[in-house]
Write a protein that holds these residues in place. Sequence first.
Motif, short mmCIF file in Angstrom:
data_model
loop_
_atom_site.label_atom_id
_atom_site.label_comp_id
_atom_site.label_asym_id
_atom_site.label_seq_id
_atom_site.Cartn_x
_atom_site.Cartn_y
_atom_site.Cartn_z
N ALA A 64 0.83 -1.21 0.00
CA ALA A 64 0.00 0.00 0.00
C ALA A 64 0.86 1.25 0.00
CB ALA A 64 -0.93 -0.01 1.22
N LEU A 65 1.90 1.26 0.80
CA LEU A 65 2.81 2.42 0.83
C LEU A 65 3.64 2.50 -0.46
CD1 LEU A 65 4.09 2.22 4.50
CD2 LEU A 65 2.63 4.00 3.51
N TRP A 66 4.14 1.36 -0.90
CA TRP A 66 5.03 1.30 -2.06
C TRP A 66 4.34 1.77 -3.33
CZ3 TRP A 66 10.07 0.48 -1.63
CH2 TRP A 66 10.82 0.18 -2.77
N TYR A 67 3.14 1.22 -3.58
CA TYR A 67 2.42 1.53 -4.82
C TYR A 67 1.45 2.70 -4.65
CZ TYR A 67 4.32 -2.80 -6.60
OH TYR A 67 5.17 -3.79 -7.00
N GLY A 68 1.36 3.23 -3.45
CA GLY A 68 0.52 4.39 -3.20
C GLY A 68 1.38 5.63 -3.09
N VAL A 69 1.88 5.87 -1.92
CA VAL A 69 2.61 7.10 -1.62
C VAL A 69 3.98 7.17 -2.30
CG1 VAL A 69 3.61 8.46 0.28
CG2 VAL A 69 1.45 7.25 0.62
N LEU A 70 4.74 6.09 -2.23
CA LEU A 70 6.13 6.16 -2.66
C LEU A 70 6.33 6.10 -4.18
CD1 LEU A 70 7.75 3.89 0.09
CD2 LEU A 70 7.72 6.40 -0.04
N PHE A 71 5.77 5.09 -4.84
CA PHE A 71 6.05 4.88 -6.26
C PHE A 71 4.79 4.73 -7.11
CE2 PHE A 71 9.83 3.25 -4.05
CZ PHE A 71 10.81 4.03 -4.65
N GLY A 72 3.67 5.17 -6.61
CA GLY A 72 2.40 4.98 -7.32
C GLY A 72 2.41 5.51 -8.74
N LYS A 73 2.74 6.77 -8.90
CA LYS A 73 2.72 7.39 -10.24
C LYS A 73 3.82 6.83 -11.13
CE LYS A 73 -0.88 9.96 -10.03
NZ LYS A 73 -2.04 9.64 -10.85
N ALA A 74 5.03 6.62 -10.56
CA ALA A 74 6.13 6.06 -11.35
C ALA A 74 5.79 4.65 -11.81
CB ALA A 74 7.42 6.05 -10.53
N TRP A 75 5.19 3.86 -10.91
CA TRP A 75 4.78 2.50 -11.28
C TRP A 75 3.71 2.54 -12.37
CZ3 TRP A 75 -0.02 0.21 -11.01
CH2 TRP A 75 -0.05 -1.14 -11.33
N GLN A 76 2.74 3.41 -12.22
CA GLN A 76 1.65 3.52 -13.19
C GLN A 76 2.20 3.87 -14.57
OE1 GLN A 76 -1.68 5.95 -11.87
NE2 GLN A 76 -2.25 6.37 -13.98
N TYR A 92 9.95 -11.60 -21.30
CA TYR A 92 9.13 -12.04 -22.42
C TYR A 92 7.99 -11.08 -22.73
CZ TYR A 92 11.73 -16.33 -22.67
OH TYR A 92 12.74 -17.23 -22.83
N GLN A 93 7.52 -10.35 -21.72
CA GLN A 93 6.46 -9.37 -21.93
C GLN A 93 7.01 -8.02 -22.36
OE1 GLN A 93 4.01 -9.18 -18.39
NE2 GLN A 93 3.86 -11.40 -18.29
N ARG A 94 8.34 -7.92 -22.44
CA ARG A 94 9.01 -6.68 -22.85
C ARG A 94 8.71 -5.52 -21.91
NH1 ARG A 94 9.62 -10.79 -25.76
NH2 ARG A 94 10.40 -10.72 -27.89
N LYS A 95 8.61 -5.82 -20.60
CA LYS A 95 8.37 -4.78 -19.60
C LYS A 95 9.67 -4.03 -19.34
CE LYS A 95 4.11 -6.01 -18.76
NZ LYS A 95 2.97 -5.20 -19.09
N SER A 96 9.54 -2.81 -18.85
CA SER A 96 10.71 -1.96 -18.65
C SER A 96 11.52 -2.36 -17.42
CB SER A 96 10.28 -0.50 -18.52
OG SER A 96 9.68 -0.28 -17.25
N GLY A 97 12.77 -1.99 -17.45
CA GLY A 97 13.63 -2.20 -16.29
C GLY A 97 13.16 -1.42 -15.08
N LEU A 98 12.58 -0.24 -15.31
CA LEU A 98 12.06 0.56 -14.20
C LEU A 98 10.90 -0.16 -13.51
CD1 LEU A 98 11.97 3.12 -12.48
CD2 LEU A 98 10.49 4.14 -14.24
N LEU A 99 9.99 -0.71 -14.28
CA LEU A 99 8.87 -1.46 -13.70
C LEU A 99 9.41 -2.65 -12.90
CD1 LEU A 99 5.81 -1.83 -13.43
CD2 LEU A 99 5.91 -3.25 -15.48
N PHE A 100 10.39 -3.34 -13.46
CA PHE A 100 10.99 -4.47 -12.76
C PHE A 100 11.62 -4.01 -11.44
CE2 PHE A 100 14.77 -7.06 -11.87
CZ PHE A 100 14.16 -8.28 -11.64
N ALA A 101 12.35 -2.90 -11.46
CA ALA A 101 13.01 -2.41 -10.25
C ALA A 101 11.99 -2.02 -9.17
CB ALA A 101 13.90 -1.21 -10.59
N ILE A 102 10.91 -1.37 -9.58
CA ILE A 102 9.87 -0.98 -8.62
C ILE A 102 9.25 -2.23 -8.00
CG2 ILE A 102 7.60 0.09 -8.35
CD1 ILE A 102 8.51 2.12 -10.55
N ASP A 103 8.88 -3.19 -8.83
CA ASP A 103 8.25 -4.40 -8.32
C ASP A 103 9.22 -5.24 -7.49
OD1 ASP A 103 5.84 -3.68 -9.47
OD2 ASP A 103 6.11 -4.94 -11.23
N ALA A 104 10.48 -5.32 -7.91
CA ALA A 104 11.48 -6.07 -7.15
C ALA A 104 11.69 -5.45 -5.77
CB ALA A 104 12.80 -6.13 -7.93
N GLY A 105 11.74 -4.13 -5.72
CA GLY A 105 11.89 -3.45 -4.43
C GLY A 105 10.74 -3.76 -3.49
N HIS A 106 9.54 -3.82 -4.06
CA HIS A 106 8.36 -4.16 -3.26
C HIS A 106 8.49 -5.56 -2.68
CE1 HIS A 106 4.27 -6.14 -3.25
NE2 HIS A 106 4.22 -5.31 -2.22
#
Length: 132
Positions: free
Chosen positions: A21-33, A102-116
């Motif tokens: 909730a904190l990670w995808y809300g306050v901290l990285f919500g917009k960057a993740w989106q 395989y889904q060709r997702k970005s490294g930034l998305l991977f980093a955000i999710d990995a941090g979570h």
Amino acid sequence: MTDFALWPVVAGAAAFFAVGALWYGVLFGKAWQRAAGLSDEQAQSGNMALIFGLTFLFEMLIAMVLWHLIARTGAAPHVVMMMAVGFAVGVMIPAVGINYLYQRKSGLLFAIDAGHFILGMAAMGGVFLLFL
């Protein structure tokens, strides 16, 4: 300690959920989106009760597996944290990474999710220490 104990599992899942909730809300919500390529409408669409409910159930499953491993090994406190974070780094993150390649997702998305995953699992391990 038994192989399964409800309260540590629920508390561990709740800690993981709170980190999310904190990670995808306050901290990285917009960057993740942005990294996920979701518009505001897309991010707010869907049945949020179902999404959050299933998220918590999946986190309960993760907590049950980790608690079982800790209970079966009689792990010392520092080993509990190594197992929790190690599970994130050694299993969860590589699995997500393979899918993202395989889904060709970005490294930034991977980093955000990995941090979570790392912080969520560390929080779960920390909560488990309260029940040992």
